[in-house]
Design an enzyme around this catalytic site. Structure first.
Site, PDB file in Angstrom:
ATOM      1  N   CYS A 112      20.145  54.791  35.598  1.00 14.43           N
ATOM      2  CA  CYS A 112      18.906  54.952  36.379  1.00 14.43           C
ATOM      3  C   CYS A 112      17.782  55.614  35.586  1.00 14.43           C
ATOM      4  CB  CYS A 112      19.184  55.754  37.635  1.00 14.43           C
ATOM      5  SG  CYS A 112      20.652  55.210  38.506  1.00 14.43           S
ATOM      6  N   HIS A 252      13.289  58.698  40.823  1.00 11.27           N
ATOM      7  CA  HIS A 252      14.307  57.662  41.027  1.00 11.27           C
ATOM      8  C   HIS A 252      14.674  57.633  42.514  1.00 11.27           C
ATOM      9  CE1 HIS A 252      17.660  55.110  40.668  1.00 11.27           C
ATOM     10  NE2 HIS A 252      18.565  56.054  40.874  1.00 11.27           N
ATOM     11  N   ASN A 282      18.739  51.633  45.838  1.00  8.26           N
ATOM     12  CA  ASN A 282      18.812  52.117  44.461  1.00  8.26           C
ATOM     13  C   ASN A 282      18.967  50.923  43.505  1.00  8.26           C
ATOM     14  OD1 ASN A 282      19.564  53.237  42.014  1.00  8.26           O
ATOM     15  ND2 ASN A 282      21.091  54.626  42.873  1.00  8.26           N
TER      16      ASN A 282
END
Ligand code: UT7
Length: 329
Positions: A112, A252, A282
């Site tokens: 990520c 994020h 996500n």
């Protein structure tokens, strides 16, 4: 001499997987997913597409946004943990899809945090004087490593891609600084066990569902809040910046409660935090890049604004940066 982002783009596949859809697949509820994560839906890549297809589409938009000829690009850095194949790199595949040749292309695997890691690499290569225009692309098909029988992970992930053109500049705008960190000792909290050289594909790895992501959610949650808050504090201290100086924090998008925790610990009101988690879930490396592109295109970032991006992911890795936005519009 410095480097700045002169164009952004993103691409989200059309197919939407809603919380209601997930209710039919595993023992979960819209209420649980939304209150525990902030997610309502996520995008899913069609069967005939892979990460490079999403990445190439996002890249075309970034190239057009930057108003450059694709031939001006001297390097492609692709952040992905869902590469099309074990090799060659997804960056090389994207290069070919863009009709480019004879430039440096490689992938980075920082999960990520990958988009911010990629921007930092591009910044330093440009600041070295060797390159003038680098395409940073983050492309993920997380649905391909998601176990849709595991309710603790399958509700969280989505597919998408984002890209940025990082260019040489000689004014005061651009990527000011980045802070990168990692901690391999926590690698077992988030990983895909099989498909690499440790556990190559076999009947056992397939039947054991070892090609899907495994995650220790609550342990990660605590580390994520602390690591992202720490990454913000470190980059602020180093550059003598306060939250009041920053117009927008782009975190994020792993969990709205992680984002709220980070905002609280670092003194950011939620009005100054960009959130699109409800639409996409996500998307690993693509999350920060898609959020950046949407923030720019929706007018939440203007020339002269100081913005901060921050991320956290498998590795474990984390990263933050500070950017004085230099592009108009
Ligand atoms: O991208 C960066 C890396 N990833 C992350 O940073 C993710 C970080 N972790 C998280 O976001 C959260 O830990 C999760 C969203 C994964 C889980 O939320 P939580 O509040 O930490 O829940 P939990 O894992 O402590 O589980 C609480 C309960 C459990 O039931 P019991 O044992 O209390 O009866 C789980 O089995 O919720 C249950 N549960 C679910 N229930 C309904 C777990 N997943 C689900 C689900 N639907 N999808």
């Amino acid at each position: 001499m410095g480097s700045t982002i002169t164009g952004t783009g993103s691409y989200l596949p059309e197919k939407i997987l809603t919380n209601a859809d997930l209710e039919k697949m595993v023992d979960t509820s819209d209420e649980w997913i939304f209150t525990r994560t902030g997610m309502k839906e996520r995008r899913i890549c069609p069967e005939n597409m892979a990460s490079s297809d999403l990445g190439a589409e996002a890249s075309k938009k970034a190239i057009s946004d930057a108003g450059i000829n694709p031939d001006e690009i001297e390097m492609i850095i692709c952040a992905t943990i869902t590469s099309d194949m074990v090799f060659p790199s997804t960056a090389c595949i994207i290069q070919n899809k863009l009709g480019l040749d004879n430039i440096a292309c490689f992938d980075i695997s920082c999960a990520c945090s990958g988009f911010i890691y990629g921007l930092e690499l591009a910044r330093n290569l440009i600041n070295s004087g060797q390159y003038r225009k680098i395409l940073v692309v983050a492309a993920e098909c997380m649905s391909r490593v998601t176990d849709y029988t595991d309710r603790s992970t399958c509700v969280l992930l989505g597919d998408g891609a984002a890209a940025a053109i990082v260019s040489y500049c000689d004014d005061e705008y651009g990527i000011i600084d980045s802070y990168l960190g990692s901690s391999g000792k926590y690698g077992n909290l988030l990983y895909v066990p099989a498909g690499g050289s440790r556990l190559p594909a076999s009947h056992e790895t397939v039947s054991g569902r070892l090609h899907f992501m495994k995650m220790e959610g609550s342990a990660l949650f605590r580390i994520a809040v602390n690591a992202m808050s720490d990454a913000i504090k470190k980059i602020f201290e180093r550059n003598n910046v306060n939250p009041e100086d920053v117009s927008l924090l782009i975190p994020h998008q792993a969990n709205i409660r992680i984002i709220q925790g980070v905002a609280k610990l670092t003194g950011f009101p939620m009005e100054k935090v960009f959130v699109n988690i409800e639409k996409y879930g996500n998307m690993s490396a693509a999350s920060v890049g898609v959020a950046l592109d949407e923030a720019v295109k929706s007018g939440r970032i203007r020339r002269g604004d100081l913005i901060c991006m921050v991320a956290f992911g498998a590795g474990l890795t984390w990263a933050s940066n500070l950017v004085r936005w230099g592009k108009n519009g």
